[in-house]
Design an enzyme around this catalytic site. Sequence first.
Site, mmCIF file in Angstrom:
data_model
loop_
_atom_site.group_PDB
_atom_site.id
_atom_site.type_symbol
_atom_site.label_atom_id
_atom_site.label_comp_id
_atom_site.label_asym_id
_atom_site.label_seq_id
_atom_site.Cartn_x
_atom_site.Cartn_y
_atom_site.Cartn_z
ATOM 1 C CG ASP A 17 5.662 25.213 -20.659
ATOM 2 O OD1 ASP A 17 5.149 24.243 -22.083
ATOM 3 O OD2 ASP A 17 6.564 25.293 -20.496
ATOM 4 N N GLY A 18 3.049 23.408 -19.943
ATOM 5 C CA GLY A 18 2.728 21.963 -19.095
ATOM 6 C C GLY A 18 2.287 21.278 -19.384
ATOM 7 N NE ARG A 30 5.225 16.089 -25.805
ATOM 8 C CZ ARG A 30 5.777 17.105 -24.866
ATOM 9 N NH1 ARG A 30 5.944 16.739 -23.542
ATOM 10 N NH2 ARG A 30 5.834 18.646 -25.597
ATOM 11 C CG HIS A 34 0.066 18.733 -26.862
ATOM 12 N ND1 HIS A 34 0.169 19.931 -26.344
ATOM 13 C CD2 HIS A 34 0.789 18.317 -27.867
ATOM 14 C CE1 HIS A 34 1.466 19.917 -26.398
ATOM 15 N NE2 HIS A 34 2.107 18.809 -26.628
ATOM 16 C CB SER A 62 6.591 28.846 -30.700
ATOM 17 O OG SER A 62 7.853 27.087 -31.354
ATOM 18 C CD GLU A 64 11.869 29.907 -32.014
ATOM 19 O OE1 GLU A 64 10.900 29.936 -31.520
ATOM 20 O OE2 GLU A 64 12.712 30.767 -32.843
ATOM 21 C CG LEU A 128 -12.424 37.957 -25.637
ATOM 22 C CD1 LEU A 128 -12.196 37.386 -23.425
ATOM 23 C CD2 LEU A 128 -12.037 36.930 -26.380
ATOM 24 N NE ARG A 183 6.443 29.396 -19.977
ATOM 25 C CZ ARG A 183 7.324 29.714 -20.851
ATOM 26 N NH1 ARG A 183 8.131 29.970 -21.689
ATOM 27 N NH2 ARG A 183 7.809 27.887 -21.491
ATOM 28 C CB SER A 191 9.353 30.289 -25.072
ATOM 29 O OG SER A 191 10.151 30.041 -23.586
#
Length: 241
Positions: A17-18, A30, A34, A62, A64, A128, A183, A191
């Site tokens: 986030d952020g 924005r 990203h 997500s 959403e 990994l 987070r 979330s």
Amino acid sequence: MSPQRPITPQHVAFIMDGNGRWAKQRLLPRAAGHAKGASQVRKVIENCVARGISHVTLYAFSTENWARPSDEVSALMGLFLKYLRGEVADMRENGIRLRVLGDISAFSTEIQAAVRDAEESTAHNSRLSLHVAANYGGRNELLGAMKAWMKANPGAPPEALDAAGIEAYLYTKDLPAPDLLIRTGGECRLSNFLLWQTAYTELYFTDALWPDFDAAALDKALIWFKGRERRFGKTSEQVQL
Ligand code: FPP
């Protein structure tokens, strides 16, 4: 040190986030946040490999997030495709296995093909495992698992459904639960991320914005994790035996 004092988490999950605020602070769109966030993913994975972490799960998009402005959704789709195509060769060479958690049928055919290619061409790797949650939502995952169980066990009484029955149909069915969830961005909530799997996960919240989450910030979280006592419902006395 008791075995309940963990040393290095096996599985770390991240809510990245952020990005938007990082961009806003710099008077950038924005999407630029990203893009910076996507480039940070590679560094965080390298830092996790260097610290012996064997599973990483990233919340990339997500169920959403479709409700965001369409230009932002397009920018995120573009970055996801670029990441899948651009990183697969390095992942293959560096022992990283990539898997996507979520319903990828909602994505473009290009993204779906890139997901399949990245999953197939890294399937033999084991240094990994990187799990990218995309079009993922914890509630949808749980609903889907219960429906799948009911279809697989027609007419079974409700008592026949147990935790293992649900887990068998989660996207994460063959993964250990996250030991640590980090987070970034200052919010203290899940979330809709890994709702089932985080039942006993240690939750770490930091004000650092995702594009600023560097090696020092990861180490701070890992030091915090080392100080936790993982009791899994037992008492402190019991786990120190
Ligand atoms: C949340 O920040 C971030 C997202 C919804 C997307 C995360 C995506 C990436 C880091 C890039 C693509 C991922 C991969 C794996 C290539 P926010 O936009 O909510 O930030 P804000 O709270 O500051 O507005």
